[in-house]
Design a protein around this motif. Sequence first.
Motif, PDB file in Angstrom:
ATOM      1  N   PHE A  85      35.546  44.386  28.226  1.00 59.42           N
ATOM      2  CA  PHE A  85      36.466  45.228  28.978  1.00 59.42           C
ATOM      3  C   PHE A  85      37.627  44.398  29.525  1.00 59.42           C
ATOM      4  O   PHE A  85      38.792  44.805  29.444  1.00 59.42           O
ATOM      5  CB  PHE A  85      35.743  45.925  30.133  1.00 59.42           C
ATOM      6  N   GLY A  86      37.315  43.222  30.078  1.00 57.74           N
ATOM      7  CA  GLY A  86      38.373  42.373  30.612  1.00 57.74           C
ATOM      8  C   GLY A  86      39.390  41.994  29.558  1.00 57.74           C
ATOM      9  O   GLY A  86      40.605  41.983  29.819  1.00 57.74           O
ATOM     10  N   CYS A  87      38.932  41.684  28.362  1.00 58.95           N
ATOM     11  CA  CYS A  87      39.852  41.349  27.275  1.00 58.95           C
ATOM     12  C   CYS A  87      40.688  42.558  26.871  1.00 58.95           C
ATOM     13  O   CYS A  87      41.883  42.454  26.631  1.00 58.95           O
ATOM     14  CB  CYS A  87      39.063  40.813  26.083  1.00 58.95           C
ATOM     15  N   ALA A  88      40.054  43.735  26.818  1.00 61.02           N
ATOM     16  CA  ALA A  88      40.757  44.962  26.426  1.00 61.02           C
ATOM     17  C   ALA A  88      41.843  45.342  27.426  1.00 61.02           C
ATOM     18  O   ALA A  88      42.813  46.018  27.072  1.00 61.02           O
ATOM     19  CB  ALA A  88      39.763  46.104  26.263  1.00 61.02           C
ATOM     20  N   CYS A  89      41.701  44.903  28.676  1.00 64.06           N
ATOM     21  CA  CYS A  89      42.719  45.216  29.695  1.00 64.06           C
ATOM     22  C   CYS A  89      44.060  44.577  29.368  1.00 64.06           C
ATOM     23  O   CYS A  89      45.109  45.076  29.804  1.00 64.06           O
ATOM     24  CB  CYS A  89      42.254  44.725  31.067  1.00 64.06           C
ATOM     25  N   GLY A  90      44.066  43.463  28.641  1.00 66.25           N
ATOM     26  CA  GLY A  90      45.316  42.793  28.327  1.00 66.25           C
ATOM     27  C   GLY A  90      45.905  42.093  29.547  1.00 66.25           C
ATOM     28  O   GLY A  90      45.224  41.801  30.524  1.00 66.25           O
ATOM     29  N   ARG A  91      47.201  41.837  29.472  1.00 65.95           N
ATOM     30  CA  ARG A  91      47.876  41.093  30.534  1.00 65.95           C
ATOM     31  C   ARG A  91      48.568  42.065  31.486  1.00 65.95           C
ATOM     32  O   ARG A  91      49.786  42.060  31.654  1.00 65.95           O
ATOM     33  CB  ARG A  91      48.879  40.133  29.927  1.00 65.95           C
ATOM     34  N   GLY A  92      47.766  42.912  32.120  1.00 62.65           N
ATOM     35  CA  GLY A  92      48.308  43.866  33.072  1.00 62.65           C
ATOM     36  C   GLY A  92      47.994  43.456  34.487  1.00 62.65           C
ATOM     37  O   GLY A  92      48.624  42.571  35.059  1.00 62.65           O
ATOM     38  N   ALA A  93      46.994  44.089  35.067  1.00 59.63           N
ATOM     39  CA  ALA A  93      46.603  43.780  36.440  1.00 59.63           C
ATOM     40  C   ALA A  93      46.114  42.336  36.535  1.00 59.63           C
ATOM     41  O   ALA A  93      45.495  41.808  35.614  1.00 59.63           O
ATOM     42  CB  ALA A  93      45.501  44.740  36.887  1.00 59.63           C
ATOM     43  N   HIS A  94      46.394  41.716  37.678  1.00 62.91           N
ATOM     44  CA  HIS A  94      46.038  40.314  37.848  1.00 62.91           C
ATOM     45  C   HIS A  94      45.870  39.991  39.329  1.00 62.91           C
ATOM     46  O   HIS A  94      46.289  40.754  40.205  1.00 62.91           O
ATOM     47  CB  HIS A  94      47.109  39.402  37.243  1.00 62.91           C
ATOM     48  N   TYR A  95      45.253  38.836  39.593  1.00 66.95           N
ATOM     49  CA  TYR A  95      45.097  38.335  40.957  1.00 66.95           C
ATOM     50  C   TYR A  95      45.955  37.091  41.087  1.00 66.95           C
ATOM     51  O   TYR A  95      45.828  36.159  40.289  1.00 66.95           O
ATOM     52  CB  TYR A  95      43.633  38.011  41.254  1.00 66.95           C
ATOM     53  N   GLN A  96      46.851  37.077  42.061  1.00 64.68           N
ATOM     54  CA  GLN A  96      47.764  35.958  42.265  1.00 64.68           C
ATOM     55  C   GLN A  96      47.193  35.015  43.301  1.00 64.68           C
ATOM     56  O   GLN A  96      46.815  35.420  44.404  1.00 64.68           O
ATOM     57  CB  GLN A  96      49.123  36.474  42.744  1.00 64.68           C
ATOM     58  N   VAL A  97      47.124  33.704  42.968  1.00 65.94           N
ATOM     59  CA  VAL A  97      46.728  32.693  43.935  1.00 65.94           C
ATOM     60  C   VAL A  97      47.718  31.538  43.813  1.00 65.94           C
ATOM     61  O   VAL A  97      47.811  30.904  42.772  1.00 65.94           O
ATOM     62  CB  VAL A  97      45.263  32.227  43.737  1.00 65.94           C
ATOM     63  N   GLU A  98      48.483  31.327  44.880  1.00 68.82           N
ATOM     64  CA  GLU A  98      49.581  30.370  44.879  1.00 68.82           C
ATOM     65  C   GLU A  98      50.510  30.696  43.696  1.00 68.82           C
ATOM     66  O   GLU A  98      50.946  31.836  43.558  1.00 68.82           O
ATOM     67  CB  GLU A  98      49.054  28.940  44.859  1.00 68.82           C
ATOM     68  N   ALA A  99      50.780  29.726  42.828  1.00 70.95           N
ATOM     69  CA  ALA A  99      51.709  29.979  41.721  1.00 70.95           C
ATOM     70  C   ALA A  99      51.001  30.467  40.460  1.00 70.95           C
ATOM     71  O   ALA A  99      51.655  30.736  39.450  1.00 70.95           O
ATOM     72  CB  ALA A  99      52.495  28.703  41.407  1.00 70.95           C
ATOM     73  N   ASP A 100      49.672  30.585  40.512  1.00 68.09           N
ATOM     74  CA  ASP A 100      48.906  30.935  39.314  1.00 68.09           C
ATOM     75  C   ASP A 100      48.441  32.386  39.355  1.00 68.09           C
ATOM     76  O   ASP A 100      48.222  32.958  40.427  1.00 68.09           O
ATOM     77  CB  ASP A 100      47.680  30.024  39.190  1.00 68.09           C
ATOM     78  N   ARG A 101      48.266  32.942  38.172  1.00 68.73           N
ATOM     79  CA  ARG A 101      47.726  34.287  38.038  1.00 68.73           C
ATOM     80  C   ARG A 101      46.399  34.233  37.299  1.00 68.73           C
ATOM     81  O   ARG A 101      46.289  33.581  36.263  1.00 68.73           O
ATOM     82  CB  ARG A 101      48.698  35.196  37.275  1.00 68.73           C
ATOM     83  N   HIS A 102      45.417  34.932  37.839  1.00 62.89           N
ATOM     84  CA  HIS A 102      44.167  35.133  37.128  1.00 62.89           C
ATOM     85  C   HIS A 102      44.202  36.529  36.515  1.00 62.89           C
ATOM     86  O   HIS A 102      44.324  37.521  37.240  1.00 62.89           O
ATOM     87  CB  HIS A 102      42.969  35.019  38.074  1.00 62.89           C
ATOM     88  N   TYR A 103      44.117  36.586  35.190  1.00 57.91           N
ATOM     89  CA  TYR A 103      44.004  37.867  34.495  1.00 57.91           C
ATOM     90  C   TYR A 103      42.519  38.167  34.267  1.00 57.91           C
ATOM     91  O   TYR A 103      41.643  37.457  34.764  1.00 57.91           O
ATOM     92  CB  TYR A 103      44.784  37.828  33.183  1.00 57.91           C
ATOM     93  N   THR A 104      42.228  39.187  33.514  1.00 54.18           N
ATOM     94  CA  THR A 104      40.849  39.656  33.378  1.00 54.18           C
ATOM     95  C   THR A 104      40.125  39.055  32.173  1.00 54.18           C
ATOM     96  O   THR A 104      38.998  39.441  31.890  1.00 54.18           O
ATOM     97  CB  THR A 104      40.817  41.195  33.258  1.00 54.18           C
ATOM     98  N   ASN A 105      40.753  38.135  31.462  1.00 54.03           N
ATOM     99  CA  ASN A 105      40.064  37.547  30.307  1.00 54.03           C
ATOM    100  C   ASN A 105      38.978  36.595  30.783  1.00 54.03           C
ATOM    101  O   ASN A 105      39.160  35.831  31.734  1.00 54.03           O
ATOM    102  CB  ASN A 105      41.052  36.827  29.397  1.00 54.03           C
ATOM    103  N   GLN A 106      37.820  36.665  30.140  1.00 51.40           N
ATOM    104  CA  GLN A 106      36.679  35.830  30.476  1.00 51.40           C
ATOM    105  C   GLN A 106      35.987  35.358  29.208  1.00 51.40           C
ATOM    106  O   GLN A 106      36.151  35.934  28.136  1.00 51.40           O
ATOM    107  CB  GLN A 106      35.683  36.608  31.345  1.00 51.40           C
ATOM    108  N   PHE A 107      35.221  34.280  29.351  1.00 48.97           N
ATOM    109  CA  PHE A 107      34.404  33.740  28.267  1.00 48.97           C
ATOM    110  C   PHE A 107      32.941  33.767  28.721  1.00 48.97           C
ATOM    111  O   PHE A 107      32.640  33.420  29.857  1.00 48.97           O
ATOM    112  CB  PHE A 107      34.771  32.281  27.949  1.00 48.97           C
ATOM    113  N   VAL A 108      32.040  34.136  27.817  1.00 48.16           N
ATOM    114  CA  VAL A 108      30.614  34.135  28.150  1.00 48.16           C
ATOM    115  C   VAL A 108      29.816  33.579  26.982  1.00 48.16           C
ATOM    116  O   VAL A 108      30.142  33.818  25.811  1.00 48.16           O
ATOM    117  CB  VAL A 108      30.110  35.556  28.516  1.00 48.16           C
ATOM    118  N   VAL A 109      28.791  32.805  27.301  1.00 52.42           N
ATOM    119  CA  VAL A 109      27.813  32.355  26.310  1.00 52.42           C
ATOM    120  C   VAL A 109      26.454  32.880  26.734  1.00 52.42           C
ATOM    121  O   VAL A 109      25.975  32.575  27.831  1.00 52.42           O
ATOM    122  CB  VAL A 109      27.763  30.818  26.203  1.00 52.42           C
ATOM    123  N   LEU A 110      25.838  33.686  25.882  1.00 54.25           N
ATOM    124  CA  LEU A 110      24.474  34.161  26.135  1.00 54.25           C
ATOM    125  C   LEU A 110      23.498  33.138  25.568  1.00 54.25           C
ATOM    126  O   LEU A 110      23.567  32.792  24.386  1.00 54.25           O
ATOM    127  CB  LEU A 110      24.240  35.510  25.475  1.00 54.25           C
TER     128      LEU A 110
END
Length: 266
Positions: A10-35
């Motif tokens: 789901f986070g990947c499907a969101c694309g580069r839209g909504a984000h969380y800003q911390v200082e000069a950096d943006r966290h988007y919803t893309n994530q990596f997982v290893v099962l």
Amino acid sequence: ALLAQFLVAFGCACGRGAHYQVEADRHYTNQFVVLVGPTATGRKGSSWGHVRRLLADADPAFARCLVGGLSSGEGLIAQVRDPADEHDGQAPSDKRRLVVEPEFAQTLKVLAREGNTLSAIVRQAWDGDPLQTIVRNDPLRATGASIGIVAHITRDELLRYLTATELANGFANRFLLIAVKRSKLLPFGGALDGDRFTEVRDAIRLALRFAQQHRPITFDDDARERWIDTYEQLSTARAGLAGAATARAEAHTVRLALIYALLDLS
């Protein structure tokens, strides 16, 4: 396994839209997982099949953004590359890519090859930075990409092939390492069908539309207080390779919180 893969997809499907800003950096919803779990009885592949079906029905275009075969940094950039010039009609218009690696041990073996750029490019992809190779002929560059990774591996393979270098250089700590096992015996399998499937799919469609609006998402007052309370625990440095492997705990927490907020249309 179902939950972790769903959140990453789901986070990947969101694309580069909504984000969380911390200082000069943006966290988007893309994530990596290893099962991490046993072959067959871990049900890693079965769990991914359910997530793939649900996301493909909610966003058919995203179903065409599923790729596999991580073998080089250049190959990953090529999937989301920018046009070479105004006449380049082959560059992808959809810059979302979810890399699905059911045999992550093979990827870890590739990282050990001298001169391979995959580790560096994967780290840049999680950070949301422009991806590029600096070569004399045919340089590749990709900007604005949303890249997620879903990978499967056994515990023994992880211990054998994840090197101290990848633990120390920030490759490993960009992944959520999730231990998985079969929770119940289902002789005929399990499925989300009928009205329940339609209900969940429609909720995901709404959440994707909400998430794809380009805007910052911030903490409300209650969340801000909870974040202050837990921040020290998340960000305290820990010694050794285990500390290196968990050094991005606060960043992962923020991204997961962002994904949950968007799923709640909040």
